[in-house]
Design a protein around this motif. Sequence first.
Motif, PDB file in Angstrom:
ATOM      1  N   ASN A 291      -7.645 -49.025  54.898  1.00 15.57           N
ATOM      2  CA  ASN A 291      -7.842 -49.219  56.333  1.00 15.57           C
ATOM      3  C   ASN A 291      -8.806 -50.359  56.635  1.00 15.57           C
ATOM      4  O   ASN A 291      -8.742 -50.964  57.705  1.00 15.57           O
ATOM      5  CB  ASN A 291      -8.362 -47.930  56.980  1.00 15.57           C
ATOM      6  CG  ASN A 291      -7.237 -46.991  57.387  1.00 15.57           C
ATOM      7  OD1 ASN A 291      -6.121 -47.423  57.619  1.00 15.57           O
ATOM      8  ND2 ASN A 291      -7.535 -45.711  57.459  1.00 15.57           N
TER       9      ASN A 291
ATOM     10  N   ASN B 236      -7.698 -45.524  64.685  1.00 14.87           N
ATOM     11  CA  ASN B 236      -8.665 -44.487  64.348  1.00 14.87           C
ATOM     12  C   ASN B 236      -9.887 -44.469  65.255  1.00 14.87           C
ATOM     13  O   ASN B 236     -10.676 -43.524  65.188  1.00 14.87           O
ATOM     14  CB  ASN B 236      -9.101 -44.646  62.885  1.00 14.87           C
ATOM     15  CG  ASN B 236      -8.099 -44.076  61.911  1.00 14.87           C
ATOM     16  OD1 ASN B 236      -8.136 -42.912  61.561  1.00 14.87           O
ATOM     17  ND2 ASN B 236      -7.164 -44.913  61.474  1.00 14.87           N
TER      18      ASN B 236
ATOM     19  N   TYR C 226     -15.258 -43.411  66.202  1.00 11.81           N
ATOM     20  CA  TYR C 226     -14.116 -43.115  65.343  1.00 11.81           C
ATOM     21  C   TYR C 226     -13.761 -41.640  65.408  1.00 11.81           C
ATOM     22  O   TYR C 226     -14.621 -40.782  65.616  1.00 11.81           O
ATOM     23  CB  TYR C 226     -14.415 -43.516  63.901  1.00 11.81           C
ATOM     24  CG  TYR C 226     -14.460 -45.013  63.699  1.00 11.81           C
ATOM     25  CD1 TYR C 226     -13.310 -45.723  63.425  1.00 11.81           C
ATOM     26  CD2 TYR C 226     -15.659 -45.713  63.809  1.00 11.81           C
ATOM     27  CE1 TYR C 226     -13.335 -47.099  63.240  1.00 11.81           C
ATOM     28  CE2 TYR C 226     -15.702 -47.087  63.638  1.00 11.81           C
ATOM     29  CZ  TYR C 226     -14.536 -47.782  63.344  1.00 11.81           C
ATOM     30  OH  TYR C 226     -14.573 -49.132  63.175  1.00 11.81           O
TER      31      TYR C 226
END
Length: 482
Positions: free
Chosen positions: A223, A239, A302
């Motif tokens: 990611n 996210n 997040y």
Amino acid sequence: MSNRRNFLKNIAVGAGALAIDLPGFAATDEAMQRSYELEKSAARFNMSGYRAPKIDKVRIGFIGQGMRGPGAVQRMSHIDGVEIVAICDLIPARAAKSNAMVQKSGRPAAKEYSGENGWKDMIRKEKLDLVYITTPWYLHTPMALFAMENGCHAASEVPIALTLEDCWKLVETSERTRKHCMMLENCCYDFFELLTLNMARQGMFGELVHAEGAYIHDLRDLNFKKDTGYQNMWRLRQNYEHNGCLYPTHGLGPVAQCMNINRGDKMDWLVSVSSNDFQMGQIAKDLAAKDPYFEQFVGKTYRGNMNTTTIKTNKGKTIMIQHDVTSPRPYSRIHLLSGTKGMARKWPDPERIAFGHEWIKEEELKKLYEQYTPEIVRKIGDLAKQIGGHGGMDFMMDWRLIDCLRNGLPLDQDVYDGVAWSCLFPLSGRSIAKRSSSVDIPDFTRGAWKTNAPVELTLKGGGTTGVVNLEKKEASKQLNVR
């Protein structure tokens, strides 16, 4: 239903403390209200069990050649009755690389498309039967809609939709155009999942009472990869733009099929809870200290490390789905089925089945495989393992899709399955925003779940599609290779 809609109208205008500090709350309730209205309306056509006209040679156009696209092109190059017509990617070099793979397989070169709107040009200009979508999540719905509106069947990577509005757009467009809209949930074609689906169908576990699934996969490194990760860091952005169960379908799809969701039962409501983030924010901060590029990701809220969503079905059964892509844990989809006579669980390895207090022995499990392995695995399983794609399940999915289209058979996953499994994305976030309050799950079948037939586990009417370009010629002959 009427009382529920009136209640939603009241809270949608911002009444009560629940709306405090949640600026999108009223808008979300308006989306729910619209969803309930659509649920009450009549379906144009029931796509569950729909047999589209047979297509002898399936002309395919691929969109997206980043993470998942090249593998899809490679797998399709092994399937007879397929013509790889066109390949599109935002970046021209990616389309060219996949096209070289097509030619290496002995097939004619595909037409290449690229750029922001190259996929639209491809769909408009090429006479395609199937558009195969392997792009970032937020593009799945608009691309599938455009494909169907232009006379093509659509097959999209997971999740197929990120909002309730998009879920309903897919349903209504598929019903109106009578074009298949399949979400490519490959985990439904894994070997143990298919075994337990057949066992559940044969009553080996008794009445299924509870099921569990998950997507627990440590993606911290991927990611945050700037150059070799997701294009423009799109998955990392998801996210912090959303909270909840962002990737529900790998765990939910297989157990939903075992429990006949949309085909005898339906998901009624859910509750969802997420932990705080204990990883991603710190990673962004640490990377930004070395590389200014990552400063844009510092200070974001997040989503939590672990999300747990619990679902209650109309028949009183429960499903638990988990999502965690930031904890240092071994990969797991859980895949647990619990019934009145027995249970099954895949993760952690080894695969296990029990009919009492203890797991059955390996020899007994082997006998169950011999007795309950479905026909598709007996026919294509060994070849699927040779060709690959997550151990073969990807190829079985692709082969089955093409075989159904060529023989005019209903798909194993219809548009209602795709949106029902995907809607956990927005609904889990809604539940979390309301301090894990319960949230109703729409009935996208609009009542047809009561009579829809379960997923077909035989190859009746099909199984005629061959496999080509394999080194093991003798094995290939078993599949009518031309």
